[in-house]
Design a protein around this motif. Structure first.
Motif, mmCIF file in Angstrom:
data_model
loop_
_atom_site.group_PDB
_atom_site.id
_atom_site.type_symbol
_atom_site.label_atom_id
_atom_site.label_comp_id
_atom_site.label_asym_id
_atom_site.label_seq_id
_atom_site.Cartn_x
_atom_site.Cartn_y
_atom_site.Cartn_z
ATOM 1 N N LEU B 571 6.819 -9.200 13.101
ATOM 2 C CA LEU B 571 5.521 -8.959 13.929
ATOM 3 C C LEU B 571 5.590 -7.443 14.242
ATOM 4 O O LEU B 571 4.562 -6.838 14.192
ATOM 5 N N LYS B 572 6.690 -6.763 14.535
ATOM 6 C CA LYS B 572 6.838 -5.597 14.969
ATOM 7 C C LYS B 572 6.573 -4.560 13.558
ATOM 8 O O LYS B 572 5.911 -3.599 13.663
ATOM 9 N N GLY B 575 2.796 -4.498 12.827
ATOM 10 C CA GLY B 575 2.201 -3.693 13.541
ATOM 11 C C GLY B 575 2.459 -2.230 13.122
ATOM 12 O O GLY B 575 1.560 -1.510 12.957
ATOM 13 N N ASP B 576 3.748 -1.899 12.805
ATOM 14 C CA ASP B 576 4.114 -0.621 12.203
ATOM 15 C C ASP B 576 3.232 -0.330 11.013
ATOM 16 O O ASP B 576 2.665 0.725 10.751
ATOM 17 N N PHE B 578 0.624 -1.698 9.850
ATOM 18 C CA PHE B 578 -0.891 -1.722 10.022
ATOM 19 C C PHE B 578 -1.403 -0.497 10.609
ATOM 20 O O PHE B 578 -2.269 0.327 10.272
ATOM 21 N N TRP B 579 -0.389 0.179 11.432
ATOM 22 C CA TRP B 579 -0.732 1.466 12.186
ATOM 23 C C TRP B 579 -0.530 2.587 11.272
ATOM 24 O O TRP B 579 -1.496 3.224 10.938
ATOM 25 N N GLY B 582 -2.060 1.211 7.515
ATOM 26 C CA GLY B 582 -3.483 0.841 7.488
ATOM 27 C C GLY B 582 -4.536 1.855 8.025
ATOM 28 O O GLY B 582 -5.242 2.259 7.427
ATOM 29 N N ASP B 583 -4.084 2.114 9.390
ATOM 30 C CA ASP B 583 -4.866 3.100 10.090
ATOM 31 C C ASP B 583 -4.905 4.614 9.350
ATOM 32 O O ASP B 583 -5.799 4.942 9.199
ATOM 33 N N GLU B 584 -3.655 5.040 9.353
ATOM 34 C CA GLU B 584 -3.667 6.352 9.130
ATOM 35 C C GLU B 584 -3.480 6.782 7.732
ATOM 36 O O GLU B 584 -4.279 7.571 7.204
ATOM 37 N N ILE B 587 -7.341 3.984 6.319
ATOM 38 C CA ILE B 587 -8.900 4.086 6.716
ATOM 39 C C ILE B 587 -9.137 5.575 7.065
ATOM 40 O O ILE B 587 -10.070 6.085 6.705
ATOM 41 N N ASP B 588 -8.146 6.122 7.607
ATOM 42 C CA ASP B 588 -8.456 7.698 8.100
ATOM 43 C C ASP B 588 -8.434 8.469 6.652
ATOM 44 O O ASP B 588 -9.136 9.442 6.259
#
Lengths: 498, 635
Positions: B571-572, B575-576, B578-579, B582-584, B587-588
């Protein structure tokens, strides 16, 4: 009633801002500006409480309606509220004085300008919740962008310019589409008056595209996954008061928009796109909770948790059940209180040490026992412990979604476990343990104004956790009416099709 | 009176916490006093129930009202909740008094006492609820207090981790309970016990499609409710938090992690007997999980060295007993065992606290021994506790534990017979590890190197009084109350609070079954004396030659390691991913940053047109003009 109480509430902060602006001179101190703004915002809060008190809870339509011709024959300046909007008005006027109080400690430069911006922003936000005309709504909705952009861009942290532009870029994209949609609605129905549009019933074939246009604007503002990445950056760079307004009110404007416009005007499309909303919301809940778990920056963590919490809001709205809709409204109000409190708490630490990084803290409880207690209350409300307002909203939403889709409900419930994980881990790393860092050894516990603000919020979250009736009772009739109309409209469009 | 029972602990907690400024004494007195009054009132309520048949339901005020979903804050006193009231307030008040002595040197006493009272309040709201939501409130409330108390020594990292683990594992259970409540509300339209129980028989044959499976509705509800019970009562798979919870102060372990909170799961199953009775599958699941837990925990308890952990695993194992009792339909016996267990387990924990106190915070039983003459009262009381736990004849544990085995046998079903066998085996294991604990702690050689034998000391009187009261309870509670709980009076006593579809059989129990358990637990005494005191070398050799089995037990079947590997780390990691990815990186990169890059790129190209030289512009104009003319001509 002849007295235009809604206009007064909307424009009172603006007057205050004007007053500060005009009385601005080199001799006048910041203090008088703070007093003026505090006075206006508190007066406004009392006015809105009076409004809430005189509000008729058993009346289904809009109340306190004001109507003036603005551009004659084309656009009317029409205001009015129902059981849903009244709560957001009270929330806004409650949060505003808190923001003003908080900036005493956190904003060091251009204090007067900051206060003016906040007051103007308040006017715009209140306008959003009162408008009954699409154009007026659009104007207020988008105008709110500008003060926020300034707050981040001028009073923000080191990467403020990047964040401000990111915020602007995202929200602008959605706005443009919404503007086009509003023009299209005028072209189809011949009016921008919401009440008349609702009676007109927009034909089914137009609904899908219009819904998507509104959706793109609201989804960005809410924010929903995957257009959420502006939020953490904006929060990190914004000053405390900015974060508070952003999290507790600006995000709610989108949720309010879904309820008032998307569901109201486009029932067929809302029904049609429900799976899309469920998917995005569920992803938001799980995905951003996991991301929040790994954050090293306190503000970023809370920002990501906001995205997850707003995921429950959209889930709730699109269940079209009584519990779901009431739950999501409750969740918005409660999140407004809790996120404000969390950002203020982070602000308390930041003002003292100038660090937002989790690992620069640890053992805070040894030196700030009062702060630790109050932060514990907010941590618990954020993870939805029964007895806090966070629980009521989340539980009702889950109850609502469970009646529609087991799978989504179970995934969303898993988010509750994750919320406990990231909040408790945050709390443990910041508050518990031994004091190791020299920088934080000398900081002092919360002062009177901070204590007052935080205790007010703490009491509000606990009272609404045990006794939610004031809120649930206010929205009950309006949410019934909303669902009833939604169902009627669906049937109407089915019949028309045949 | 009912209101006072419920709200005195809350008031005590609030006054205790915020009365710090009036001195530690004020907090201590106010919390202990309030809880003691509450205990006395509970006993009166219990007595009124038995003798005068006074029960009632009191509505405090409305909590949530949303459409059909209406929930009240309420106090519901019926036989089941009045029993729980007595257990909770009585043990809690004794623990409060004991803590005055035990926490004497602690600088944060008001906080500690306040948390204890808060816990009591939450537990009381749980047991007096008349609906599932208030139960859920109490359910999470006790979880919260347990979290606060396990992490009470906030400077210790291990305590903080244990507290978090307890809360999170409990949340997994709570998740199940919440789903159960959703199911109940969605299909039955209410969360009020009485209304739900009334409707249940109509749904006994309803199947629903749940995530693609056709499942019986009642079975599904029961399984989810039981998931909640497993979390709170530390049953197999969700038990990992309980031993770690021993990081908290010992009085906490006695009150929360032995006598009251962990029994909430058993209470839930018994309270919902009108639902569970309609699903044989669910009952069998409860029984099987209970049996596995009983054996598993007892096997782990055999090899642990921390005095509190041994008792913690013992609690786990005894909770297993209660569950399989409920699983074979003997709900009243489960509650009886819950009742007696509360006394002797609290006694054992507080007694071990007294031992730890004597050794200046030493918890390893290998570092103790030979002190029984120095700690005579503690020794006698621990002896009583041990005898009661193992089920030695005529002490409280004897009546409740044997009754479980007998009722299981009388079921005459596969599950019933296996439960009886498991019960007997576990009884044997229980006496082995209990006597090991007693012998290693009090007898044999003195092994502690840090303090000398002379310096070990008996506890002050304020700690001994609660122990003595509990000791009396451990001896007498079985013999005095068995008639009401499980004997001839039982139907009359429980009334409608426990529901049976089939009357329990009152067949004759074979003599060998009555005798076998007492004989086994008595034989276990000399056996453990021989192996642990007389001739420990045999076991040392066993440890070396079968070290794999030993390690397996010592590491608690490697549950923590497995969970870390399948849940925590992935899970950790996720999370890493995705962050960062995924995000950086997605998406960004393709969203706002991408757009601004493209805009920048295009404007960079566009800049090239603006050279500032007049002949460049003239050239472009010329091209434009000729293009326009060409177009016009060709048109």
């Amino acid at each position: 009633m002849n007295f235009p109480i809604l206009s007064s509430i909307i424009f009172l902060p603006f007057l205050g801002a004007l007053f500060i602006f005009l009385s601005q001179s080199k001799t006048s101190s910041n203090k008088s500006a703070i007093y003026v703004s505090l006075f206006t915002s508190i007066a406004n809060f009392l006015l809105s409480i009076f409004l809430w008190y005189s509000f008729d809870r058993n009346f289904t339509g809009f109340q306190f309606v004001e109507e003036k011709n603005w551009i004659s024959g084309l656009i009317k300046f029409k205001l009015g509220i129902d059981g849903i909007s009244i709560l957001f008005i009270v929330l806004t006027t409650f949060i505003a004085p808190i923001c003003i109080l908080s900036c005493v400690n956190s904003v060091k430069s251009r204090v007067k300008e900051f206060l003016i911006t906040i007051l103007v922003l308040q006017t715009f936000m209140l306008g959003v919740f009162c408008s009954l005309d699409l154009v007026i709504f659009y104007l207020f909705f988008e105008a709110g962008l500008i003060p926020m952009f300034l707050i981040i861009g001028i009073w923000g942290g080191p990467r403020r310019v990047y964040s401000a532009y990111k915020f602007f870029l995202y929200t602008l994209l959605g706005s443009v589409l919404m503007l086009i949609a509003i023009i299209a609605i005028y072209w189809i129905s011949g009016t921008t008056d919401l009440v008349q549009i609702l009676e007109f019933k927009i034909p089914k074939e137009y609904q899908y595209l219009l819904w998507l246009a509104f959706f793109s604007s609201f989804a960005v503002k809410l924010p929903m996954w995957p257009v959420h990445t502006w939020l953490p950056d904006a929060h990190v760079e914004a000053p405390t008061a900015g974060s508070v307004i952003l999290a507790s009110i600006l995000l709610k404007m989108a949720g309010y928009g879904f309820l008032r416009f998307s569901v109201g005007m486009f029932p067929v499309a809302s029904e049609y796109f429900t799976p899309l909303v469920y998917t995005l919301s569920t992803i938001a809940i799980i995905y951003t909770s996991l991301v929040a778990l790994m954050q090293e920056d306190m503000k970023k963590l809370i920002a990501y948790s906001s995205v997850a919490h707003m995921g429950y809001v959209t889930l709730g709205i699109f269940t079209f059940t009584k519990q779901g809709i009431e739950g999501s409204i409750y969740q918005m109000i409660s999140h407004g209180l809790i996120s404000a409190a969390l950002f203020l708490s982070v602000g308390v630490l930041y003002d003292r040490t100038h660090s937002r990084l989790i690992n620069s803290y640890g053992g805070i409880v040894n030196i700030l026992p009062k702060f630790s207690l109050i932060f514990m209350i907010f941590t618990l409300s954020a993870l939805g412990i029964p007895g806090t307002s966070g629980f009521v909203g989340e539980f009702l939403v889950l109850l609502g979604i469970f009646q529609k889709n087991y799978f989504v409900a179970i995934l969303a419930s898993l988010g509750v476990i994750l919320a406990a994980a990231y909040m408790l881990w945050l709390y443990k790393r910041v508050i518990f343990g031994k004091l190791n860092n020299d920088n934080i050894k000398k900081i002092k516990d919360i002062n009177l104004s901070e204590g007052l603000v935080l205790s007010l919020l703490a009491i509000a979250t606990i009272v609404f956790g045990f006794y939610p009736e004031p809120i649930l009772d206010t929205i009950s009739v309006s949410s019934d009416y909303l669902i009833e109309n939604y169902k009627k409209d669906l049937i109407y469009h089915l019949m028309v099709n045949k | 009176m009912e209101y006072l029972i419920l709200f005195l602990p809350l008031l005590g907690s609030i006054f205790g916490y915020f009365g710090k400024s009036l001195g530690d004494k004020f907090s201590i007195i106010i919390t202990s006093l309030f809880i003691s009054i509450s205990a006395i009132l509970s006993i009166i309520v219990f007595y009124n129930g038995i003798v005068n048949n006074i029960y009632g339901n009191y509505k405090i005020f409305e909590w949530i009202n949303s459409g059909k979903f209406v929930v009240n804050w309420s106090i519901n006193v019926d036989p089941l909740s009045s029993v729980m009231l007595v257990v909770v307030t009585l043990i809690s008040s004794l623990v409060h008094i004991y803590s005055i002595g035990y926490m004497n040197k602690d600088p944060h006493k008001p906080r500690f006492m306040s948390y204890l009272s808060l816990f009591t309040f939450a537990m009381l709201t749980l047991v007096v609820s008349d609906n599932f939501l208030q139960l859920f409130f109490g359910w999470e409330g006790v979880g919260l207090s347990s979290y606060l108390l396990i992490g009470y020594w906030y400077k210790k990292n291990s305590a903080n981790n244990a507290a978090m683990k307890a809360f999170l594992v409990n949340r997994v259970g709570d998740f199940g309970l919440a789903i159960g409540i959703f199911l109940i509300f969605f299909h039955l339209g209410s969360v009020n016990y009485q209304e739900v129980f009334k409707l249940i028989p109509d749904f006994s044959n309803t199947d629903i499609n749940f995530l693609g499976l056709e499942v019986n509705l009642i079975t599904l509800i029961c399984l989810f409710l039981f998931m909640g019970a497993m979390g709170k009562s530390a049953q197999f798979f969700l038990h990992t938090w309980l031993p770690d919870a021993m990081e908290g102060p010992t009085p906490v372990s006695a009150l929360i992690h032995a006598a009251t909170m962990v029994t909430a799961g058993v209470f839930l199953v018994v309270r919902c007997s009108p639902i569970f009775e309609f699903s044989q599958i669910a009952l069998n699941t409860v029984a099987v999980i209970g049996m596995i837990t009983a054996v598993f925990a007892a096997s782990v308890a055999l090899v642990q060295n921390d005095i509190k952990r041994i008792i913690a695993y013992s609690t786990c194992s005894q909770l297993g007993y209660m569950f399989f009792a409920a699983g074979v339909g003997a709900y009243h016996v489960a509650i009886f065992h819950l009742f007696t267990h509360a006394f002797f387990k609290a006694l054992l924990f507080l007694g071990s606290g007294s031992v730890i106190h004597a050794f200046n915070d030493e918890q390893d039983i290998r570092e103790m021994g030979g002190v029984w003459k120095k700690l005579p009262y503690t020794w006698v009381l621990m002896l009583i506790g041990t005898l009661a736990l193992t089920g030695f004849p005529f002490l409280s544990g004897f009546y409740s534990k044997d009754a479980i085995i007998e009722f299981a046998y009388l079921r005459h079903s596969t599950v019933g017979y296996s439960a009886a066998i498991v019960g007997i085996i576990t009884a044997f294991l229980t006496s082995i590890y209990s006597w090991r604990l007693l012998f290693l702690t009090f007898h044999g050689k003195y092994n502690n190197k840090k303090i000398s034998l002379e310096k070990t000391h008996e506890s002050p009187i304020i700690m001994l009084i609660p122990l003595i009261i509990l000791g009396v309870g451990a001896v007498l509670s079985g013999i005095l109350l068995k008639n009401f709980f499980i004997g001839q009076e039982s139907t009359n006593f429980w009334k409608n609070s426990i529901f049976f579809i089939n009357e329990l059989s009152h067949d004759h129990i074979p003599l060998w079954l009555i005798l076998i358990t007492p004989i086994i637990v008595t034989i276990a005494i000399p056996i453990s004396y021989y192996y642990f005191i007389k001739n420990p070398k045999i076991l040392e050799n066993f440890k070396i030659s079968y070290n794999k089995i030993y390690d397996f037990l010592l590491n608690k079947w490697y549950f923590d390691e497995i969970y870390e590997f399948i849940f925590v780390k992935p899970l950790k990691k996720l999370g890493d991913i995705f962050w960062k990815r995924g995000d950086e990186n997605t998406i960004d990169r393709f969203g706002p940053d991408g757009i601004s890059k493209v805009v920048k790129y295009i404007s960079n190209k566009a800049i090239k047109f603006q050279t500032g030289f007049i002949y460049d512009y003239a050239f472009v104009m010329l091209i434009g003009l000729s293009a326009l003319i060409t177009y016009l001509i060709l048109k």
